[in-house]
Design a protein around this motif. Structure first.
Motif, short mmCIF file in Angstrom:
data_model
loop_
_atom_site.label_atom_id
_atom_site.label_comp_id
_atom_site.label_asym_id
_atom_site.label_seq_id
_atom_site.Cartn_x
_atom_site.Cartn_y
_atom_site.Cartn_z
N LEU A 410 -8.87 -12.88 10.50
CA LEU A 410 -10.11 -12.46 11.13
C LEU A 410 -9.91 -11.25 12.02
N ARG A 411 -8.83 -11.25 12.77
CA ARG A 411 -8.56 -10.11 13.65
C ARG A 411 -8.39 -8.83 12.85
N PHE A 412 -7.61 -8.91 11.77
CA PHE A 412 -7.38 -7.71 10.95
C PHE A 412 -8.66 -7.28 10.22
N ALA A 413 -9.49 -8.27 9.83
CA ALA A 413 -10.76 -7.92 9.17
C ALA A 413 -11.66 -7.13 10.11
N LEU A 414 -11.76 -7.58 11.37
CA LEU A 414 -12.57 -6.85 12.35
C LEU A 414 -11.96 -5.49 12.67
N ASP A 415 -10.64 -5.41 12.65
CA ASP A 415 -9.96 -4.14 12.91
C ASP A 415 -10.20 -3.14 11.79
N ASP A 416 -10.24 -3.62 10.54
CA ASP A 416 -10.38 -2.72 9.39
C ASP A 416 -11.83 -2.38 9.07
N LEU A 417 -12.78 -3.19 9.57
CA LEU A 417 -14.18 -3.06 9.15
C LEU A 417 -14.76 -1.66 9.40
N PRO A 418 -14.58 -1.03 10.57
CA PRO A 418 -15.14 0.33 10.74
C PRO A 418 -14.58 1.33 9.75
N TRP A 419 -13.31 1.19 9.40
CA TRP A 419 -12.70 2.12 8.45
C TRP A 419 -13.21 1.88 7.04
N VAL A 420 -13.52 0.61 6.73
CA VAL A 420 -14.13 0.32 5.44
C VAL A 420 -15.49 0.99 5.35
N GLY A 421 -16.27 0.89 6.45
CA GLY A 421 -17.58 1.52 6.46
C GLY A 421 -17.51 3.03 6.34
N ALA A 422 -16.46 3.63 6.88
CA ALA A 422 -16.29 5.09 6.79
C ALA A 422 -15.63 5.52 5.50
N GLN A 423 -15.29 4.58 4.61
CA GLN A 423 -14.62 4.87 3.34
C GLN A 423 -13.31 5.62 3.56
N ALA A 424 -12.57 5.21 4.57
CA ALA A 424 -11.30 5.86 4.89
C ALA A 424 -10.24 4.83 5.23
N VAL A 425 -10.37 3.63 4.70
CA VAL A 425 -9.42 2.58 5.08
C VAL A 425 -8.02 2.89 4.59
N ASN A 426 -7.87 3.68 3.54
CA ASN A 426 -6.52 4.04 3.08
C ASN A 426 -5.79 4.87 4.13
N TRP A 427 -6.49 5.80 4.77
CA TRP A 427 -5.84 6.60 5.81
C TRP A 427 -5.62 5.79 7.07
N HIS A 428 -6.42 4.79 7.32
CA HIS A 428 -6.18 3.87 8.44
C HIS A 428 -4.87 3.13 8.24
N TYR A 429 -4.65 2.62 7.04
CA TYR A 429 -3.40 1.91 6.77
C TYR A 429 -2.19 2.84 6.86
N ILE A 430 -2.37 4.07 6.39
CA ILE A 430 -1.27 5.03 6.46
C ILE A 430 -0.95 5.38 7.92
N ALA A 431 -1.99 5.64 8.71
CA ALA A 431 -1.78 6.01 10.11
C ALA A 431 -1.16 4.88 10.91
N GLU A 432 -1.57 3.64 10.62
CA GLU A 432 -1.02 2.49 11.35
C GLU A 432 0.28 1.99 10.75
N GLN A 433 0.76 2.65 9.71
CA GLN A 433 2.01 2.28 9.03
C GLN A 433 1.97 0.82 8.56
N ILE A 434 0.86 0.47 7.97
CA ILE A 434 0.69 -0.88 7.42
C ILE A 434 1.14 -0.83 5.97
N GLY A 435 2.27 -1.35 5.67
CA GLY A 435 2.83 -1.25 4.33
C GLY A 435 2.02 -2.02 3.31
N TYR A 436 1.66 -1.35 2.22
CA TYR A 436 0.85 -1.99 1.18
C TYR A 436 1.61 -3.14 0.53
N TRP A 437 2.90 -2.99 0.36
CA TRP A 437 3.67 -3.92 -0.44
C TRP A 437 4.08 -5.17 0.33
#
Length: 703
Positions: A410-437
């Protein structure tokens, strides 16, 4: 009659005759429509051509045969100031419901699209080319054509019926041969009589000289009046012409369908009681507007559902084989995320190539037809296509995570939600160094990085095409830019892929753009032209080898650990997918296209977008509760739930908003989507962010 049937069956083996028939049909329709414009016409004065605009708006309806003729017809009419919209299908198309499941489905889609185009385009002429799916009894055909006339009449439009070019009655059509012959055809024999008179009752005030002709129609003689028309000049200025005025036949005898010029009927007049809505005009041997599409290779006719994409619209989503490829791609992703297909993540790569191909084809087709790209309208269509389902899934996912997810999810969903709305969640993950794998299993929106990449491509690439596609060499310029851009993306991928964490190379728009740009490259005219020259006998093994290569890559690639994945492997996979797509779309009837266009993969492809959106939240929230079913059992249940959710979303949300039908007619669709988005924003504010570590004990306090 027997000799005529034999000559019909031989027609596809004679390319010159086939081509001449297609040119005659297209050119004659252009003569009939342009000559009957409401206000003004093009004229020629002292060797200089001037084109005046008219108020005539032509809506062109048919199957893929009509689609192949649309670019030449549209160019000729637009050069004469006539507005033109191509509403033909890339596969089968018909307005006749014969009672069989296939024609019921196809005719339903055709009528739905026709209603939408009439509402948005407001045509003055609806031109329908008889299709190879116009099966059914004479009564059913008559009812369908009468419905077409009534529909056009309510919209204030006339109707023009155009006979289709000759086809070979192969095994697919053999069972419907008798029914196909009851559709209105072109005249068998015309005998001219001397003398001419003025046309007194033709629509739209046409008054060109006409010739009285008689022809044999079964045992009776039926009189018709047809215009002596002059074909359009090479500059696009029409000559003097008039619509056909036809007397009602007292008896109509079915005859074989042959290439013929247009058949005209005004919506204000009654349709004859027989199956033939109107009798056709006699041929005038008009000058061809442009070269027709090449006949099928080896003299064989391909069913409409497997035909190539038409020139100028380099790939539409309705091509069955491309829908099927979407289905295979989404299955690969679902199995990868469930842990059953190690290289299934490459299915996203196939999605990217398909998106680049289809979107670029639409943009280039619009640039060629209208001379420019209406960016606002394009982006509006993308929003209607992608945003409704995305908003629905996001809002439901946040609520479900609040109810059943862990505090971390839930915490991560609320953290990612604005970036999902801005259609830039991929750059959010890159900037926060959240590894996809290694970190995606805690984030319910981790899979939306690819949606962000596509949205960013849809914002930037149309601007490039809108500028580069202008001029005579526009498509070649676009091809060069797409190819060069793909190579730049490859260089960035190789450079960034050497890092320990490859998320930057895997999720960056500038690196994954290679797949999108390769799709765009094969959508351009130079590449499509090369693909159409490939014989089917050569395309068959090539498509099979490429498809097997993609499947093998999905089976053996071990994620980021694959040694060559970021050193050209992703690029090679995208290139193979691009070649496969353009061959399937441009070379008719390959075995791979028939396999991909099967009912199951095509059905999965139609719901692939919603299925992709739903599957990952369902996996994270449902699979931990299905451990008693085992690995495979839990996966099957989770995929089933995802399929049901995707089907409901497609039927009740995606299609109504995109097509503006059902509950979403008028402005209700956009209002509902905005309300849904606002609901997501309210959830983001209202849902309390969980405190990480609550309920635990600090070890230092125990000392």
């Amino acid at each position: 009659m027997n000799s005529k049937r034999k000559s019909r069956s031989r027609a596809p083996h004679r390319p010159a005759r086939h081509a001449l028939g297609a040119v005659a049909a297209v050119a004659a329709l252009g003569v009939a429509l342009v000559g009957c414009g409401e206000k003004g016409s093009g004229t020629r004065d002292e060797g200089k051509s001037t084109t005046a605009s008219t108020d005539t708006k032509v809506l062109w309806v048919g199957d893929s045969i009509a689609g192949a003729e649309a670019p030449a017809l549209g160019a000729a009419l637009k050069a004469s100031g006539v507005a033109f919209k191509d509403s033909s299908s890339d596969g089968g198309g018909t307005i006749v419901d014969s009672g069989e499941k296939i024609t019921r489905m196809i005719s339903g889609d055709t009528w739905k699209q026709l209603a939408k185009d009439i509402e948005s385009f407001r045509p003055t002429v609806v031109a329908y080319q008889l299709t190879t799916y116009d099966w059914g009894s004479a009564g059913l055909q008559r009812a369908a054509y009468e419905k077409l006339v009534d529909t056009a009449k309510r919209a204030g439009a006339d109707v023009v019926l155009v006979p289709s070019p000759p086809i070979k009655i192969d095994g697919f059509y053999k069972q419907h041969e008798a029914q196909m012959r009851t559709a209105p055809g072109s005249p068998r024999t015309w005998r001219a009589r001397a003398g001419a008179r003025r046309c007194s009752s033709t629509p739209r005030g046409c008054g060109a000289p006409t010739t009285r002709r008689r022809r044999r129609c079964g045992p009776r003689t039926v009189s018709t009046t047809a215009s002596r028309a002059r074909p359009p000049s090479p500059s696009g200025s029409p000559g003097n012409s008039a619509s056909a005025r036809t007397s009602r036949p007292r008896r109509w005898t079915p005859g074989p369908r042959r290439p013929g010029p247009a058949t005209s009927a005004t919506a204000s007049s009654a349709v004859p009681r027989d199956a033939a809505a109107v009798e056709p005009m006699p041929p005038h041997r008009p000058a061809p507007l442009s070269a027709p599409p090449p006949p099928p290779p080896h003299g064989r006719t391909v069913p409409a559902r497997h035909r190539a994409a038409r020139p100028g619209a380099a790939g539409r989503a309705h091509i069955a084989a491309l829908d099927g490829l979407r289905g295979f791609a989404v299955v690969a992703v679902l199995l990868f995320h469930a842990g059953h297909l190690s290289g299934g993540f490459l299915g996203v790569d196939l999605f990217f190539v398909l998106s680049g191909y289809l979107i670029t084809g639409l943009l280039l087709g619009e640039a060629a037809g209208r001379g420019r790209v209406a960016l606002g309208a394009f982006w509006g269509r993308r929003v209607r296509r992608l945003l409704p389902a995305l908003c629905c899934v996001v809002v439901v996912t946040v609520a479900a995570t609040w109810a059943w997810g862990s505090a971390e999810q839930l915490r991560f969903a609320l953290d990612d939600l604005p970036w999902v709305g801005a259609q830039a969640v991929n750059w959010h993950y890159i900037a926060e160094q959240i590894g996809y794998w290694n970190a995606s299993d805690t984030r319910v929106f981790a899979h939306l990085w690819s949606i962000g990449v596509e949205w960013q491509f849809y914002l930037a690439w149309p601007l490039v095409v809108a500028v580069a596609a202008r001029g005579r060499w526009g498509e070649r310029v676009v091809a060069v830019l797409a190819g060069a851009g793909a190579l730049v993306c490859l260089a960035l991928t190789v450079s960034l892929g050497a890092a320990v964490d490859t998320t930057r190379a895997y999720e960056g728009t500038d690196t994954r753009g290679a797949a999108l740009l390769l799709g765009a490259l094969v959508a351009t005219a130079p590449v499509r032209g090369l693909a159409r020259r490939v014989p089917r006998r050569a395309a068959d093994p090539v498509c099979l080898a490429l498809a097997c290569g993609l499947a093998a890559a999905w089976a053996v690639t071990e994620g980021e650990k694959a040694p060559l994945l970021f050193q050209g492997g992703l690029f090679a996979h995208s290139l193979a997918a691009a070649v496969l797509i353009v061959l399937m779309a441009q070379v008719p009837g390959t075995r791979s296209a028939r396999l991909a266009g099967g009912r199951l993969p095509r059905g999965l492809g139609k719901v692939s977008y919603s299925l992709y959106l739903w599957h990952w939240p369902v996996y994270l929230l449902l699979l931990p509760r299905l451990t008693a079913l085992g690995d495979l059992g839990g996966t099957a249940v989770a995929i089933g739930v995802s399929l049901v959710a995707a089907a409901v979303t497609t039927r009740l949300v995606e299609d109504p908003v995109r097509l503006r039908t059902g509950w979403a007619r008028g402005g209700r669709g956009p209002v509902a989507v905005v309300a849904l988005a606002l609901g997501g924003a309210v959830l983001w504010v209202v849902v309390p962010e969980p405190v990480m570590g609550a309920g635990t004990v600090d070890v230092d306090q125990l000392r």
